[in-house]
Design an enzyme around this catalytic site. Sequence first.
Site, PDB file in Angstrom:
ATOM      1  N   ASN A   8     121.328  55.467  57.563  1.00 28.13           N
ATOM      2  CA  ASN A   8     119.971  55.934  58.463  1.00 28.13           C
ATOM      3  C   ASN A   8     120.125  57.396  58.075  1.00 28.13           C
ATOM      4  O   ASN A   8     120.746  58.367  58.491  1.00 28.13           O
ATOM      5  CB  ASN A   8     120.195  55.652  59.854  1.00 28.13           C
ATOM      6  CG  ASN A   8     118.914  56.227  60.588  1.00 28.13           C
ATOM      7  OD1 ASN A   8     118.188  56.836  60.244  1.00 28.13           O
ATOM      8  ND2 ASN A   8     119.187  56.316  61.856  1.00 28.13           N
ATOM      9  N   TRP A   9     119.260  57.692  56.822  1.00 33.65           N
ATOM     10  CA  TRP A   9     119.069  59.175  56.650  1.00 33.65           C
ATOM     11  C   TRP A   9     118.253  59.978  57.696  1.00 33.65           C
ATOM     12  O   TRP A   9     118.108  61.193  57.277  1.00 33.65           O
ATOM     13  CB  TRP A   9     118.458  59.204  55.193  1.00 33.65           C
ATOM     14  CG  TRP A   9     119.235  58.761  53.880  1.00 33.65           C
ATOM     15  CD1 TRP A   9     120.421  58.399  54.130  1.00 33.65           C
ATOM     16  CD2 TRP A   9     118.805  58.782  52.573  1.00 33.65           C
ATOM     17  NE1 TRP A   9     120.896  58.010  52.705  1.00 33.65           N
ATOM     18  CE2 TRP A   9     119.894  58.018  51.942  1.00 33.65           C
ATOM     19  CE3 TRP A   9     117.736  58.880  51.837  1.00 33.65           C
ATOM     20  CZ2 TRP A   9     119.758  57.867  50.456  1.00 33.65           C
ATOM     21  CZ3 TRP A   9     117.501  58.834  50.474  1.00 33.65           C
ATOM     22  CH2 TRP A   9     118.560  58.363  49.843  1.00 33.65           C
ATOM     23  N   LYS A  10     117.647  59.278  58.434  1.00 32.99           N
ATOM     24  CA  LYS A  10     116.923  60.156  59.422  1.00 32.99           C
ATOM     25  C   LYS A  10     115.907  61.010  58.956  1.00 32.99           C
ATOM     26  O   LYS A  10     115.188  60.454  57.861  1.00 32.99           O
ATOM     27  CB  LYS A  10     117.614  60.924  60.446  1.00 32.99           C
ATOM     28  CG  LYS A  10     118.701  60.161  60.958  1.00 32.99           C
ATOM     29  CD  LYS A  10     119.500  60.707  62.060  1.00 32.99           C
ATOM     30  CE  LYS A  10     120.465  59.552  62.757  1.00 32.99           C
ATOM     31  NZ  LYS A  10     121.379  60.033  63.944  1.00 32.99           N
ATOM     32  N   HIS A  93     115.999  52.705  67.878  1.00 30.62           N
ATOM     33  CA  HIS A  93     117.069  53.922  67.791  1.00 30.62           C
ATOM     34  C   HIS A  93     116.732  54.674  68.906  1.00 30.62           C
ATOM     35  O   HIS A  93     115.710  55.324  69.543  1.00 30.62           O
ATOM     36  CB  HIS A  93     116.711  54.676  66.205  1.00 30.62           C
ATOM     37  CG  HIS A  93     117.996  55.489  66.279  1.00 30.62           C
ATOM     38  ND1 HIS A  93     118.202  56.613  66.714  1.00 30.62           N
ATOM     39  CD2 HIS A  93     119.059  55.177  65.406  1.00 30.62           C
ATOM     40  CE1 HIS A  93     119.499  57.026  66.256  1.00 30.62           C
ATOM     41  NE2 HIS A  93     119.974  56.400  65.377  1.00 30.62           N
ATOM     42  N   GLU A 169     125.099  51.271  69.607  1.00 30.28           N
ATOM     43  CA  GLU A 169     125.394  52.938  69.373  1.00 30.28           C
ATOM     44  C   GLU A 169     125.083  53.795  70.670  1.00 30.28           C
ATOM     45  O   GLU A 169     124.205  53.915  71.023  1.00 30.28           O
ATOM     46  CB  GLU A 169     124.181  53.515  68.423  1.00 30.28           C
ATOM     47  CG  GLU A 169     124.162  52.765  67.212  1.00 30.28           C
ATOM     48  CD  GLU A 169     123.290  53.658  66.321  1.00 30.28           C
ATOM     49  OE1 GLU A 169     124.058  53.898  65.149  1.00 30.28           O
ATOM     50  OE2 GLU A 169     122.127  54.075  66.444  1.00 30.28           O
ATOM     51  N   GLY A 175     125.903  61.477  66.130  1.00 32.79           N
ATOM     52  CA  GLY A 175     125.593  62.751  65.627  1.00 32.79           C
ATOM     53  C   GLY A 175     126.589  63.720  66.409  1.00 32.79           C
ATOM     54  O   GLY A 175     126.273  64.826  66.229  1.00 32.79           O
ATOM     55  N   SER A 212     128.879  58.612  64.928  1.00 28.04           N
ATOM     56  CA  SER A 212     129.813  59.340  64.461  1.00 28.04           C
ATOM     57  C   SER A 212     130.811  58.521  63.390  1.00 28.04           C
ATOM     58  O   SER A 212     131.924  58.889  63.594  1.00 28.04           O
ATOM     59  CB  SER A 212     130.599  60.442  65.493  1.00 28.04           C
ATOM     60  OG  SER A 212     129.517  60.849  66.091  1.00 28.04           O
ATOM     61  N   GLY A 233     124.856  57.493  60.226  1.00 30.70           N
ATOM     62  CA  GLY A 233     123.826  58.680  60.372  1.00 30.70           C
ATOM     63  C   GLY A 233     124.186  59.769  59.301  1.00 30.70           C
ATOM     64  O   GLY A 233     124.213  59.764  58.005  1.00 30.70           O
ATOM     65  N   GLY A 234     124.846  60.829  59.928  1.00 36.00           N
ATOM     66  CA  GLY A 234     125.294  61.999  59.078  1.00 36.00           C
ATOM     67  C   GLY A 234     126.165  61.763  57.884  1.00 36.00           C
ATOM     68  O   GLY A 234     125.647  62.338  56.839  1.00 36.00           O
TER      69      GLY A 234
END
Length: 257
Positions: A8-10, A93, A169, A175, A212, A233-234
Site C-alpha cells: 500500500n504505497w499510500k 482503510h 490492521e 505507521g 508496522s 505500508g511504510g
Amino acid sequence: MKKLIIANWKMNPKSDEEAIALARAVEKGIAHLGGVTAVIAPPFPFLGAVHAVLDHTLLGAQDVFWEESGAYTGEVSAHELREVGVRYVIIGHSERRAMGESNVVVNKKLRAVLEEGLTAVLCVGEPKKVRVKGTTAAQSFVKRQLEDSMKGIKNWKSGIEDNVIIAYEPVWAIGTGEEDDPKDVAEMAEFIKKTLKPITQNLTPQVLYGGSTDAANVAGYIETGLIDGALVGGASLKASEFIAMARNIERVSETEK
Ligand code: PGA
C-alpha cells in the site's frame, strides 16, 4: 492457497519515474518467488504506468467509488479500475475511515468491487482506546465492522464472497512502529474467521495482517499459521525491504507444507 503480500504505497512516491522505478525493482525481486502472490497498490495517477511494468506482480487500488458511472466529480469506479488492470481493491482503510468513511460507505464499495469481479481487501481494526479495554472489547469492535461492512452479502451475486480478503490492521499499529504481538494477532485472525462464517455462506477468507510490518517481524505473524499474508505500508516503499518480506513469507509457507 498462496500467501499474499500487498504494497500500500499510500500517497507516495512523488513522480511517475519514481513509481515506475520502484515497481520495476519489486517486479524483478518477486519474479522468481512462486510461493507468494504480490500486489502493488499505487496512487491512482500511477496505476497505468505501474501496470505497464508488472508481469508477475498484480495491480491493486487504494480506494474506489460505488457507482458505475456518472456525475461524481473526483471519483473512480470499480469498472474503471478494472479497465486499467486493477485486480485487488483496498476498502475501508483506517486512514480513509479517519476522514469520515463509515461502515455504510464501506459496504457500498465492497459490493461494487465484488460485483465488478475484483478482489476486495476489506480493512478492519480497533483504535487504541478500544484495545486498552482488552481483547473482548477489540473483538466486539472488529465484529461490528465486519457485520456492518458485509451487510447483505449473502444476497449479492452468488460466489462473489469468495473474493473477500480481510486485512486486520489495529489502528494504533499503523505507521507507528508499534508492533502487535503475533499471538494477539493470531487470536484476532481466528476470531475474524469464526465471525465471518454466519455472515457469509461459511466462508473462511484469507486474513492478512497490517501495522508496522517489515522484513524483521513479518515471519513471526505468518508462523502462527493463522495469518495468510501482509498489507504493508511504510516498508513497501523500499523495494529491497518489500522483497525481503515476500521472501520471508514464502520461506515460512514452504516450511508449513
Ligand atoms: P504500515 O501501514 O505498514 O506503514 O504500518 C500499513 C497500512 O496502512 O496498510
